[in-house]
Motif scaffolding. Structure first.
Motif, mmCIF file in Angstrom:
data_model
loop_
_atom_site.group_PDB
_atom_site.id
_atom_site.type_symbol
_atom_site.label_atom_id
_atom_site.label_comp_id
_atom_site.label_asym_id
_atom_site.label_seq_id
_atom_site.Cartn_x
_atom_site.Cartn_y
_atom_site.Cartn_z
ATOM 1 N N PHE A 510 49.671 -32.485 -96.238
ATOM 2 C CA PHE A 510 50.537 -32.872 -95.128
ATOM 3 C C PHE A 510 51.559 -31.762 -94.842
ATOM 4 O O PHE A 510 51.886 -31.487 -93.690
ATOM 5 C CB PHE A 510 51.239 -34.192 -95.468
ATOM 6 N N LEU A 511 52.036 -31.100 -95.919
ATOM 7 C CA LEU A 511 52.997 -30.001 -95.732
ATOM 8 C C LEU A 511 52.357 -28.864 -94.921
ATOM 9 O O LEU A 511 53.051 -28.145 -94.204
ATOM 10 C CB LEU A 511 53.483 -29.468 -97.084
ATOM 11 N N ARG A 512 51.026 -28.725 -95.024
ATOM 12 C CA ARG A 512 50.350 -27.671 -94.249
ATOM 13 C C ARG A 512 50.473 -27.968 -92.746
ATOM 14 O O ARG A 512 50.615 -27.054 -91.944
ATOM 15 C CB ARG A 512 48.873 -27.565 -94.664
ATOM 16 N N ILE A 513 50.404 -29.269 -92.393
ATOM 17 C CA ILE A 513 50.594 -29.638 -90.978
ATOM 18 C C ILE A 513 52.025 -29.305 -90.559
ATOM 19 O O ILE A 513 52.275 -28.718 -89.506
ATOM 20 C CB ILE A 513 50.333 -31.153 -90.762
ATOM 21 N N LEU A 514 52.991 -29.668 -91.440
ATOM 22 C CA LEU A 514 54.395 -29.413 -91.116
ATOM 23 C C LEU A 514 54.649 -27.905 -91.017
ATOM 24 O O LEU A 514 55.469 -27.461 -90.204
ATOM 25 C CB LEU A 514 55.315 -30.032 -92.174
ATOM 26 N N ALA A 515 53.943 -27.127 -91.828
ATOM 27 C CA ALA A 515 54.125 -25.672 -91.784
ATOM 28 C C ALA A 515 53.683 -25.125 -90.428
ATOM 29 O O ALA A 515 54.269 -24.173 -89.907
ATOM 30 C CB ALA A 515 53.327 -25.018 -92.909
ATOM 31 N N MET A 520 57.576 -24.014 -84.385
ATOM 32 C CA MET A 520 56.598 -23.922 -83.286
ATOM 33 C C MET A 520 57.329 -23.892 -81.933
ATOM 34 O O MET A 520 58.478 -24.313 -81.814
ATOM 35 C CB MET A 520 55.615 -25.097 -83.330
ATOM 36 N N GLU A 521 56.630 -23.393 -80.925
ATOM 37 C CA GLU A 521 57.136 -23.343 -79.554
ATOM 38 C C GLU A 521 58.533 -22.728 -79.483
ATOM 39 O O GLU A 521 59.468 -23.312 -78.933
ATOM 40 C CB GLU A 521 57.101 -24.736 -78.917
ATOM 41 N N GLU A 522 58.660 -21.540 -80.089
ATOM 42 C CA GLU A 522 59.958 -20.847 -80.057
ATOM 43 C C GLU A 522 60.323 -20.489 -78.617
ATOM 44 O O GLU A 522 59.454 -20.216 -77.798
ATOM 45 C CB GLU A 522 59.875 -19.552 -80.876
ATOM 46 N N ILE A 523 61.627 -20.507 -78.362
ATOM 47 C CA ILE A 523 62.070 -20.160 -77.003
ATOM 48 C C ILE A 523 63.098 -19.046 -77.091
ATOM 49 O O ILE A 523 63.790 -18.895 -78.099
ATOM 50 C CB ILE A 523 62.692 -21.391 -76.287
ATOM 51 N N LYS A 524 63.190 -18.291 -76.006
ATOM 52 C CA LYS A 524 64.154 -17.202 -75.946
ATOM 53 C C LYS A 524 65.005 -17.415 -74.701
ATOM 54 O O LYS A 524 64.488 -17.836 -73.661
ATOM 55 C CB LYS A 524 63.396 -15.872 -75.873
ATOM 56 N N ARG A 525 66.272 -17.104 -74.819
ATOM 57 C CA ARG A 525 67.196 -17.343 -73.701
ATOM 58 C C ARG A 525 66.859 -16.420 -72.528
ATOM 59 O O ARG A 525 66.701 -15.215 -72.704
ATOM 60 C CB ARG A 525 68.627 -17.100 -74.174
ATOM 61 N N GLU A 526 66.731 -17.029 -71.350
ATOM 62 C CA GLU A 526 66.481 -16.262 -70.129
ATOM 63 C C GLU A 526 67.830 -15.767 -69.609
ATOM 64 O O GLU A 526 68.739 -16.576 -69.389
ATOM 65 C CB GLU A 526 65.822 -17.149 -69.066
ATOM 66 N N HIS A 613 62.031 -27.196 -83.653
ATOM 67 C CA HIS A 613 61.128 -27.929 -84.543
ATOM 68 C C HIS A 613 61.155 -27.337 -85.954
ATOM 69 O O HIS A 613 60.648 -26.244 -86.185
ATOM 70 C CB HIS A 613 59.699 -27.888 -83.992
ATOM 71 N N LEU A 614 61.767 -28.074 -86.875
ATOM 72 C CA LEU A 614 61.875 -27.600 -88.271
ATOM 73 C C LEU A 614 61.553 -28.739 -89.248
ATOM 74 O O LEU A 614 62.374 -29.093 -90.103
ATOM 75 C CB LEU A 614 63.311 -27.097 -88.536
ATOM 76 N N PRO A 615 60.375 -29.363 -89.144
ATOM 77 C CA PRO A 615 60.116 -30.539 -89.986
ATOM 78 C C PRO A 615 60.132 -30.237 -91.486
ATOM 79 O O PRO A 615 60.500 -31.100 -92.284
ATOM 80 C CB PRO A 615 58.739 -31.021 -89.525
ATOM 81 N N LEU A 616 59.764 -29.012 -91.875
ATOM 82 C CA LEU A 616 59.760 -28.689 -93.315
ATOM 83 C C LEU A 616 61.181 -28.673 -93.873
ATOM 84 O O LEU A 616 61.459 -29.284 -94.911
ATOM 85 C CB LEU A 616 59.111 -27.326 -93.551
ATOM 86 N N SER A 617 62.076 -27.969 -93.183
ATOM 87 C CA SER A 617 63.467 -27.896 -93.641
ATOM 88 C C SER A 617 64.051 -29.297 -93.731
ATOM 89 O O SER A 617 64.781 -29.630 -94.674
ATOM 90 C CB SER A 617 64.303 -27.072 -92.665
ATOM 91 N N ARG A 618 63.725 -30.110 -92.732
ATOM 92 C CA ARG A 618 64.314 -31.456 -92.683
ATOM 93 C C ARG A 618 63.725 -32.351 -93.763
ATOM 94 O O ARG A 618 64.422 -33.212 -94.306
ATOM 95 C CB ARG A 618 64.109 -32.045 -91.283
ATOM 96 N N THR A 619 62.454 -32.171 -94.082
ATOM 97 C CA THR A 619 61.850 -32.947 -95.178
ATOM 98 C C THR A 619 62.521 -32.559 -96.495
ATOM 99 O O THR A 619 62.812 -33.421 -97.336
ATOM 100 C CB THR A 619 60.329 -32.678 -95.241
ATOM 101 N N LEU A 620 62.794 -31.278 -96.643
ATOM 102 C CA LEU A 620 63.474 -30.816 -97.855
ATOM 103 C C LEU A 620 64.862 -31.459 -97.961
ATOM 104 O O LEU A 620 65.270 -31.900 -99.047
ATOM 105 C CB LEU A 620 63.595 -29.289 -97.845
ATOM 106 N N ALA A 621 65.566 -31.532 -96.838
ATOM 107 C CA ALA A 621 66.895 -32.158 -96.838
ATOM 108 C C ALA A 621 66.778 -33.620 -97.267
ATOM 109 O O ALA A 621 67.578 -34.128 -98.068
ATOM 110 C CB ALA A 621 67.520 -32.064 -95.452
ATOM 111 N N GLY A 622 65.732 -34.315 -96.748
ATOM 112 C CA GLY A 622 65.521 -35.721 -97.114
ATOM 113 C C GLY A 622 65.251 -35.882 -98.598
ATOM 114 O O GLY A 622 65.770 -36.789 -99.255
#
Length: 1760
Positions: A510-515, A520-526, A613-622
């Motif tokens: 499951f962590l592989r999915i979160l990785a 994902m979908e990084e954005i840069k300021r216009e 989107h940072l599900p791994l970092s947030r899972t670690l916090a949990g």
């Protein structure tokens, strides 16, 4: 439920089985039984011979005949062989011997399901209606929902329920259920037969369902005869093509009629496939190509068509029939089920091929809809009813899980039709889920499947990117995520090593999915140009939402076991580190501030890529929080060494995300478009925040607890790009940049407040989940009182869709019940207000300011200061205890001091009030923390020294003053007046902490600190309090003064505008007052009589009205320009006594002169009471027409073609205007009246009328003389004189109306005619006057009925709009006569009099019992003046003539009505005995004797007089009340006082007095005996009357019943129960429909379904629309049972939704049963619906609703 097959029953019909069967040839039956024969070969031989013959007519199948043949030729012999005896007898015995404890009912779409919130293991555990009603759960907290189809009832499954797993029907020992655990055991012979029969049957079914050859059959099923060239072109269902597109394609390809194409399409949609053409191979192939060509376009692939040999389709159809037969058999015995399951699971020895059931599962996506249904039902009835085999089936399912899911994703059928939907039945069973995790590694399988089905969305870095995603595919992917949720829904209580290992494997997968999602979908300021196209963001957020509960469940599972938690933490940490090492190549930079230094990698959110989107970092916090909560954090170093930990790196990513949010708030990302704003919204929204925003705050708290506080703050400053803002650098002049900087400082301070102050997370501090929920609720209710549903929506749901609200809400709030509209709300208890924290981290900016405003306002009202300091927070748990150090570190002090200094030095552009507020809040937090620590520990142990730091001077020149000194100066700053109270509070708190520091011993501190603090408070606040009190008192006095002035003005206004406030709104004239003074007190007040020579005066009030359009006033006069009331004319069945009577939809041939006493359908006129000049209205209407022509593309709410418009003021729907005709004042000279009374008896008056009418007849018929029988024996005298003698009792010239009024009279009359008869307008039609009188009478009857229903007095209680419209309508009806030819009016009058006076009776004159007398009364009174018309001069009767005409006409109709009542209603034998011998009773008896005599004894003479009198008195009341209203509005005579109150007895006397009737009504017959007896005789001898008395025809009884909406059950589940039993009368399948209930008549209809559409006037109408035309003349009210919504419809094109009268315990409706709470009928709301109907406001409600909710224009109301 019908048990399968095509329209027939499944296995059998035990009652008539033997009789209906074709006998089987003995030799054929012998074949089955002979041991020497191979059963399989014989069975297939038999099928090969018979099946093609049975299913030969596939284009137009005779279903019943096919079923009969199947039974006789195949199934009956097969059953005989299997059971060894008569199948019916055997199955009956088996049925009685008991059934399974499991219910296993499979739900159809739309069926009601119930879940118990107290006892269900998870929300997927549901009961069917029957089991629920017989279970203990109906008294618990339950939820009800409509099933999407495909699930089954969990009654009997002990693993699904914590308590009450069995209902009373399925309990062991219950009648018809299994006896103490065992079902009837089959004998060995039958078992042996089953083992022989089942394999052949199952193999045949499987082979035929997965058969791919189009032209050939398997060799064993081919017959030796010559192959016939007979083929079918078979069309298959898909979900891409619309219904209409398929119909169009078939019409074009086959050249068939639309109806035939529609029939094919309906069958395809239901069954999944259908033969649309039969013939040779070539012709079918040609049809196939045509269909494909016509159904293909640029965006759609062609329809799926196959050409199949007739024998192939026959065998495939029979295979399904055999499947249904097996399905039925499974329900009889566990042994059958077990043998079936064994055979299905058996794999061929040494073969790699899957078993039978796996073959079918793998082929599922290729099967058509009908085949899938049979297959799934078979799985339900066999595998899922046996726990052992359910487990084996689940193992097979998981074995092929990846293949099945991939097939499903490429399939286009709905989830409910896919075999993958069965996962919920297995994965949610706790023991089965454990088994699948341990043995099949199901978590890993699901996680891997998820990665395998999404490869096209991975970018070059291995991250997901869902640009240009397919919504349909994503929806199918969510199904896999749901499976993961099902597996994890119940946590294990016992952990084995194997379970631990397998779960950890799954977690790593499951962590592989979160990785792939991390970053994902990084954005840069216009920064240059705005983005041209917003990128797709929905899919990423949607997946985040889907994963929210799964992430929480994984964390909960890990927390169950300490070892597992630590290992999972290590794996998660590794994964985060792997994802964080990518961009670490740049050199570090150094940042200095306050003597502290930070080395970090250069990164700027405003310039570099960033992801939300940072599900791994947030899972670690949990996981970290759970480590802290369980205490396992002490062992963390064993698993992750401090060197590896790298806390700065862990904090950096969530910090970047929070900075992004801050920069979006500072409008730095405006050029990035809406997609970013939407993502930021969801990031903080309740649907996502638990696993996004909240976890980021926790990660910052982890950083603050593990890093040096100064380093932490420097990192924060650097990431917020505020390093320069707090250095002594000359600020820029650019205002935009300064504003941006200020917003960023505010956002940063806010985050610091959250990091230090937000401790309500189990693990961060020692709080429970209940504490967290209570705090959320308190802060929601601090904004405003809220409804239960609104609170629920604002709270996060757990994995069981529960918020935990109910368990705590009563501790913090009180419930306030709703009124007739609106909903109940919760209000916060006063004692919880102290918990309010202005900077609550789940507040949006709007909520924050609203809550602050509300709380300050409340404190002001309570005369308290406006300081809102934070409540004392709970202590951090040990792992987080270091977080508070950031409050008293050097960098924090520098930040606080800098901001305060800027405020004090008035550098206005460098600070904002919000900033100061946050700085003060941080000071509060620091002081509260120090105070709490000092109260708990001795001073020397407390290392937290906020007080010292804040009172100490800064080291540099910039920091030359302390925070405390700055506060003292700030207190005096005028621009911060609003923060003054908070500053005072902080200064007092400084003082308190100082005292605590100075105290030597802990005990004294604890005891005295509080009292000392209060003393200090008192001293400093005394002056302020006194000043505040003085101001409050002054304000109170000022308010009082204003209120007194307003009250005086109000009284003055009422005095000067008395007319508006009078009850009757018809002031009595001055004559009234004089007469009252002069008259002696007597029993009857002669000024209050409306009819006859003693008629009271009618005073024409001067009426000055204001036009709502031009605002000019005008007096209403006959000669003036017309003024009009906006009005709506509509057909109505509100008073009908017979809903089964067919209503004529078009009135071309209808004669509306007589109304049937049933009142089947009338024309009602209502008005909103708003006045306009006729000219103004015409301009307004023309302007609307012009506007409409210019906006043709806009759909209108109203139909301008039919004269509809919205009232310019109140927006009510109108379709005409009523001209306002002034009331003509009439006064009677009492001497003249007495003189006339001597001469004009009823008999004389009748003679004069008869002669007058005869004279007209002679004139009109040019010499054709009618026979006019005389009433008296005296000679008639000179006929010429007699013809004019009607004029001798007083005439006057006719009223002259202005041309404008005449025009409006014609316009309104034509509208009544057009709407009432549903015909084209025709101003010259002879029926226009009839319709005018009819609408006048019907509207009065409706208003009388309404007043009676509501229990209101007859006069004085009408709404102003009803009063105005009734007055205008009656005066219009009287005036309309002048716009029609008088000869026409006379003809109508003669026909009306024909009912009362047999002299005028014609062939078409109805009988006395066939007319409504009040309609006759209104007609004769309004048409009677036409008898005064002369050729040379236009005359009308004088006041005296009118008085007598009205009196005698009214008495005649009353006599006729009394006769009606006696004949139709007083025929019941008495139930109660009474010896009443009153005068009325005696008169009644004598009257009955006469009736008996005239009817030759048909009328019973033995009915007691008191009973007859009672019937008459009750029966005549509605008529008298209606007559009183009519004459009051016609003549303007004030009613007696008694009619202004509600009183039964007083009302009757007052009505008799007002209408010049004796209170003993039978005295009328005696008074006019000689004149009336001949009439009575003629009335009674009418054939209709005689047949009614002989009970040959049904007559209406009086008083008529008052109509009300149907009776609804109190509990809504009773309605759902009725709906579940509803079967569409025109459909043979058992598909669930959309049942709707007509609230007028109680009919249950099948809505929104093609089966019940009707063709009316060439238009296709849905069941509801066509029913409404008959039941409510086009206007109707329905309850959609499965959606709990009321639907109002009018005509064919308009309707709206209205809240149902069912409420849950929180006073809220539940449209769509989304919340699923138990619902109960609210009588007040149902009554409101009833009044909406009876007041004829349904059309108005629809128009208003459609104007506000234009969204409903897309709905096709005519097909409802």
């Amino acid at each position: 439920m019908a048990d399968g097959g095509d329209g027939g029953r499944g296995g059998r019909d035990p009652a008539g089985a033997a009789g209906g069967r074709v006998p089987v040839q003995p030799q054929e039956r012998a074949l089955w039984c002979d041991e020497r024969f191979n059963f399989q070969a014989t069975f297939l031989q038999c099928l090969a011979k018979h099946v093609p013959n049975i299913y030969s007519a596939e284009m137009d199948p005779l279903l019943e005949k096919q079923e009969e043949m199947v039974q006789a030729v195949i199934l009956y012999p097969l059953e005989c062989y299997l059971f060894g005896e008569d199948p019916d007898i055997f199955l009956e015995k088996l049925q009685q011997s008991g059934t399974s404890q499991l219910c296993g009912k499979v739900f159809k779409g739309g069926e009601a399901t119930y879940s118990c919130r107290d006892c269900a293991v998870d929300p997927t555990c549901v009961l069917c209606m029957d089991c629920f009603q017989n279970s203990i759960h109906k008294n618990h907290r339950y939820k009800m929902h409509s099933s999407t189809g495909g699930g089954f009832c969990d009654c009997g499954d002990t693993e699904a329920w914590k308590a009450g797993p069995l209902c009373t029907k399925h309990e062991p020992g219950a009648s018809g259920s299994a006896k103490e655990n065992s079902e009837c055991q089959l004998n060995e012979e039958i078992m042996e037969n089953s083992r022989r029969v089942f394999p052949s049957v199952i193999k045949y079914i499987v082979d035929m369902l997965i058969w791919e050859e189009e032209k050939e059959l398997p060799p064993e099923l081919t017959t030796s005869g010559e192959k016939v060239d007979s083929y079918y072109c078979v069309l298959f269902n898909d979900e891409h093509h619309s219904y209409d597109h398929v119909i169009y394609s078939l019409q074009r390809a086959l050249g068939c009629e639309r109806s035939e194409a529609q029939l094919h399409t309906t069958a395809i949609d239901k069954e999944g496939r259908r033969a649309v053409k039969a013939g040779h191979y070539a012709s079918c192939q040609e049809a196939k190509q045509k269909i494909k060509r016509h159904s293909e376009n640029i965006s759609q692939r062609p329809l799926h068509v196959e050409v199949l040999h007739a024998d192939v389709t026959a065998h495939q159809k029979f295979a399904l029939r055999l499947g249904s037969w097996l399905n039925k058999l499974m329900s009889y015995s566990s042994d059958f089920r077990q043998i079936f399951c064994q055979i299905c699971l058996k794999e061929e020895a040494g073969s790699e091929k899957p078993c039978f059931i796996s073959k079918l599962m793998l082929w599922d996506a290729k099967l058509h809809k009908g085949a899938r249904k049979v297959l799934h039902e078979l799985i339900f009835s066999s595998f899922f009813m046996e726990m052992e085999y359910k487990k084996l089936f689940a193992v097979e399912f998981v074995k092929y899980y990846k293949a099945l899911q991939k097939e499903y994703i490429n399939d286009d059928h709905d989830r409910v039709l896919s075999v993958t939907a069965l996962s919920v039945q297995m994965f949610t069973v706790p023991t089965l889920a454990r088994h699948l995790i341990e043995e099949q590694n199901v978590i890993t399988t699901i996680a891997e499947t998820l990665l395998e089905v999404l490869p096209e969305y991975l970018d070059k870095n291995g991250k997901f990117n869902f640009q240009d995603y397919s919504q349909d595919k994503m929806n199918r992917v969510y199904a896999i995520i749901y499976d993961l949720r099902y597996v994890l829904v119940s946590k294990p209580t016992l952990w084995t090593d194997r379970l631990r290992e397998r779960f950890l494997d799954g977690f790593v997968s499951f962590l592989r999915i979160l990785a792939c999602m991390q970053g994902m979908e990084e954005i840069k300021r216009e920064i240059g140009q705005h983005v041209e196209v917003d990128p797709d963001w929905e899919a990423a957020i949607a997946i985040q939402m889907q994963l929210k509960n799964i992430l929480l469940m994984f964390q909960e599972w890990c927390a169950c076991d300490e070892e597992l938690l630590l290992r999972a933490y290590r794996e998660c940490h590794k994964a985060v580190m792997r994802c964080s090492t990518n961009g670490r190549s740049r050199e570090k930079t150094v940042f200095h501030l306050c003597g502290h230094t930070l080395e970090s990698r250069p990164y700027r959110v405003s310039a570099d890529p960033v992801s939300i989107h940072l599900p791994l970092s947030r899972t670690l916090a949990g996981l970290h929080v759970r480590l802290s909560k369980t205490g396992a954090i002490s062992r963390l170093h064993e698993f992750v060494s401090p060197e590896e930990f790298q806390v700065e790196l862990l904090v950096d990513y969530p910090l970047r995300c929070l900075v992004l949010i801050a920069q979006v708030a500072a409008e730095m990302w405006r050029r990035n478009g809406l997609s970013l704003i939407s993502q930021v919204f969801y990031y903080q929204d309740v649907k996502c925040r638990e696993e996004m925003y909240d976890k980021d705050i926790i990660m910052l708290q982890i950083g603050a607890s593990l890093m040096d506080p100064n380093q932490f703050l420097l990192l924060v400053l650097q990431r917020y790009e505020l390093a320069d803002a707090f250095k002594k650098i000359k600020p820029t002049k650019n205002q935009d940049l300064i504003k941006q900087c200020n917003v960023l400082i505010e956002e940063m301070l806010q985050i610091l407040i959250y990091v230090v102050g937000e401790r309500y997370v189990p693990g961060v501090s020692n709080v429970t989940k209940e504490d967290v929920i209570m705090r959320e609720i308190i802060h929601l209710l601090c904004i405003e009182p809220m409804a239960h549903s609104a609170i629920t929506k604002s709270l996060p749901e757990n994995e069981n869709n529960e918020t935990g609200l109910e368990s705590v809400i009563d501790k913090v709030a009180t419930f306030k019940k709703p009124g007739v509209s609106g909903h109940g709300v919760y209000e916060l208890k006063d004692e919880c207000l102290k918990e309010f924290n202005m900077f609550f981290y789940h507040y949006t900016k709007t909520q924050h300011s609203k809550a602050e405003h509300t709380q300050k306002k409340r404190r002001k009202q309570e005369n308290k200061d406006e300081a809102l300091p934070p409540p004392p927070p709970p202590d951090f748990s040990p792992a987080f205890s270091n977080v508070v150090r950031i409050l008293n570190c050097d960098v924090m002090m520098h930040i606080l001091r800098t901001i305060l200094q800027r405020a004090v030095e008035l550098e206005i552009h460098l600070w904002t009030e919000a900033m100061i507020q946050m700085v003060l809040h941080l000071l509060c937090l620091g002081l509260l923390e120090e105070k709490q620590q000092l109260q708990k520990s001795p001073e020397e142990e407390v290392t937290f020294d906020f007080y010292h730091k804040a009172t100490r001077m800064g080291s540099s020149a910039l920091n030359a003053v302390s925070v405390l000194m700055l506060l003292e100066r700030l207190k005096r700053a005028p621009q911060l007046e609003a923060q003054k109270d908070t500053v005072n509070w902080i200064l007092q708190m400084f003082d308190t902490v100082k005292r605590l520091r100075e105290k030597s011993s802990l005990t004294t501190v604890a005891a005295t600190s509080a009292s000392e603090a209060t003393k200090v408070d008192e001293c400093s606040q005394d002056k302020e309090k006194a000043e505040r009190k003085r101001k409050a008192e002054a304000a109170r006095l000022h308010r009082q003064k204003i209120m007194a002035q307003m009250s005086a003005l109000q009284k003055n206004f009422i005095e000067t505008h008395k007319l508006l406030y009078e009850n009757t709104l018809e002031a009595q004239g001055k004559e009234d007052a004089i007469m009252e003074e002069e008259s002696m007190p007597s029993a009857i007040d002669y000024s209050k009589i409306a009819l006859g020579p003693k008629r009271g005066p009618s005073v024409a009030e001067k009426e000055v009205l204001t036009c709502i359009l031009c605002q000019e006033e005008q007096e209403v006069k006959l000669e003036s320009a017309a003024m009009v009331l906006s009005a709506c004319v509509q057909k109505s069945t509100a008073l009908t006594q017979n809903r089964s009577r067919i209503i004529e939809l078009s009135g071309d041939t209808l004669d509306p002169l007589f109304m049937h006493p049933d009142l089947p359908c009338g024309t009602h006129t209502g008005s909103c009471g708003h006045v306009m000049h006729a000219a103004c209205w015409q301009k307004y209407f023309e302007a609307m027409q012009l506007n409409f022509r210019q906006r043709l593309h806009v759909e209108q709410i109203f139909d301008l073609e039919n004269g509809e418009y919205l009232c310019p003021l109140c927006k009510s729907l109108c379709n005409t205007v009523i001209p306002i005709v002034p009331l003509q004042a009439q006064k009677i000279n009492s001497e003249d009246a007495e003189a006339v009374a001597q001469i004009l008896s009823l008999a004389r008056w009748l003679e004069i009328i008869i002669v007058r009418i005869s004279g007209y007849s002679v004139k009109n018929a040019e010499g054709e003389k009618e026979n006019v029988p005389a009433f008296t024996s005296k000679g008639m005298g000179n006929s010429a004189l007699e013809f004019h003698s009607i004029l001798s009792f007083g005439v006057q010239s006719s009223v002259k109306y202005s041309s404008s009024i005449k025009e409006m009279l014609i316009l309104f009359a034509t509208t009544i005619y057009r709407v009432g008869l549903k015909v084209a307008p025709n101003e010259a039609d002879h029926r226009i006057p009839m319709m005018t009188w009819s609408t006048c009478a019907f509207t009065i009857q409706c208003i009388e009925n309404l007043l009676e229903t509501e229990g209101k007095p007859l006069f004085g209680s009408l709404q102003n709009r009803q009063h105005s419209s009734l007055k205008a309508l009656v005066q219009f009806a009287a005036a309309q006569r002048t716009t029609s030819p008088q000869i026409l009016i006379q003809k109508h009058l003669v026909r009306l009099l024909g009912v009362l006076l047999p002299n005028f009776k014609a062939e078409d004159t109805p009988s006395l019992l066939e007319v409504d007398m009040f309609h006759v009364l209104v007609g004769v009174v309004l048409s009677f003046p036409s008898l005064y018309w002369e050729d040379a001069v236009d005359l009308q009767p004088s006041s005296i003539s009118s008085a007598y005409n009205h009196l005698y006409l009214f008495h005649l109709t009353t006599l006729a009505h009394i006769t009606q009542i006696v004949i139709s209603s007083a025929t019941e034998s008495p139930t109660a005995q009474s010896s009443d011998n009153s005068e009325e009773a005696r008169s009644a008896e004598s009257f009955c004797r006469e009736v008996c005599q005239y009817t030759s004894g048909s009328f019973g003479q033995d009915i007691p007089g008191w009973l007859v009198w009672d019937c008459v008195k009750k029966g005549i009341m509605p008529y008298l009340r209606s007559a009183a209203l009519f004459f009051h509005y016609l003549l303007g005579v004030s009613p007696p006082e008694e009619l202004l109150q509600v009183s039964e007895e007083g009302q009757f006397k007052a009505l008799c007095s007002y209408l010049s009737l004796p209170t003993n009504l039978f005295l009328l017959f005696q008074e006019y005996r000689d004149t009336v007896n001949p009439l009575l005789q003629r009335w009674c001898t009418d054939p209709v009357v005689l047949s009614s008395l002989k009970r040959k025809s049904i007559t209406i009884r009086y008083p008529r019943k008052r109509n009300s909406l149907i009776e609804l059950p109190e509990d809504y589940s009773c309605l759902l129960n009725r709906a579940s039993q509803f079967r569409c009368p025109r459909s043979y399948d058992d598909e669930q429909k959309h049942p709707v209930l007509c609230l007028f008549c109680g009919a249950m209809l099948c809505s929104q379904n093609t089966c019940c559409q009707e063709l009316i006037d060439g238009e296709e109408l849905g069941a509801c629309t066509s029913h409404a035309l008959q039941c409510g003349a086009g206007v109707c009210m329905f309850l959609k049972i499965r959606e709990c919504k009321v639907v109002l419809i009018e005509g064919k094109t308009r309707g709206c939704l209205y809240p149902a009268p069912y409420l849950d315990e929180y006073g809220e409706t539940d449209p769509g049963l989304k919340r699923g709470n138990p619902l109960h009928l609210c009588w007040e709301r149902y009554r409101k619906l009833h009044l909406l109907w009876q007041q004829h406001c349904i059309i108005e409600e629809i128009a208003r609703s459609q104007e506000t909710n234009q969204i409903f224009f897309g709905f096709n109301w005519q097909l409802l």
